[in-house]
Design a protein around this motif. Structure first.
Motif, PDB file in Angstrom:
ATOM      1  N   GLU A 122      12.959  57.088  60.225  1.00  0.00           N
ATOM      2  CA  GLU A 122      12.623  56.131  60.031  1.00  0.00           C
ATOM      3  C   GLU A 122      12.073  54.987  59.717  1.00  0.00           C
ATOM      4  N   GLU A 162      12.652  53.942  55.926  1.00  0.00           N
ATOM      5  CA  GLU A 162      13.856  53.041  56.400  1.00  0.00           C
ATOM      6  C   GLU A 162      12.742  51.854  56.905  1.00  0.00           C
ATOM      7  N   LYS A 163      11.917  51.736  57.210  1.00  0.00           N
ATOM      8  CA  LYS A 163      11.321  50.688  57.933  1.00  0.00           C
ATOM      9  C   LYS A 163      10.410  49.625  56.696  1.00  0.00           C
TER      10      LYS A 163
END
Length: 139
Positions: free
Chosen positions: A134, A137-138
């Protein structure tokens, strides 16, 4: 120590016989009041729940011997090393058949604990991997 039949204290001078079971010391003591023969042990006992195919002779083991075998298993020790320690402490040693029987009782419990620890570690690894994905992905 009290008599199991009456409230009379048992006297060490009334020991009629004694023997060892693993590392436990068991004495038979006559009660002066009611003449009942009481068995007094130096170790508590526990029932052995063996879910494997291994056959255990005794379904009840004494705690002291189980703990000694557990220590030997945890420290990658073997019976001869444990017996050397016991001999230095002037304690009874454990013969091979008794050690093996207790090892069969302790082994499945150790395996279950190891599997639980591995499962928790795998869950933690998956959780950390998802968190890092996560974060990536940011970016």
């Amino acid at each position: 120590m009290k008599c199991t039949k009456c409230p009379q204290d048992l006297l060490m001078s009334n020991i009629t016989s004694h023997y060892t079971s693993g590392l436990a010391y068991i004495s038979t003591i006559n009660c002066e009041n009611c003449n009942l023969i009481n068995e007094v042990e130096t170790s508590r006992k526990h029932r052995v729940n063996n879910n494997t195919q291994n056959f255990l002779h005794a379904k009840v083991h004494n705690d002291m011997t189980t703990k000694a075998v557990l220590v030997a298993c945890h420290s990658d020790g073997i019976r001869t090393e444990l017996n050397k320690i016991l001999a230095c402490l002037d304690l009874a040693t454990i013969n091979p058949s008794v050690y093996r029987e207790y090892e069969l009782g302790v082994g499945p419990a150790l395996e279950n604990q190891a599997m639980l620890i591995c499962d928790r570690a795998a869950e933690e690894e998956c959780r950390l991997l998802l968190e890092k994905m996560e974060e990536l992905e940011k970016l």
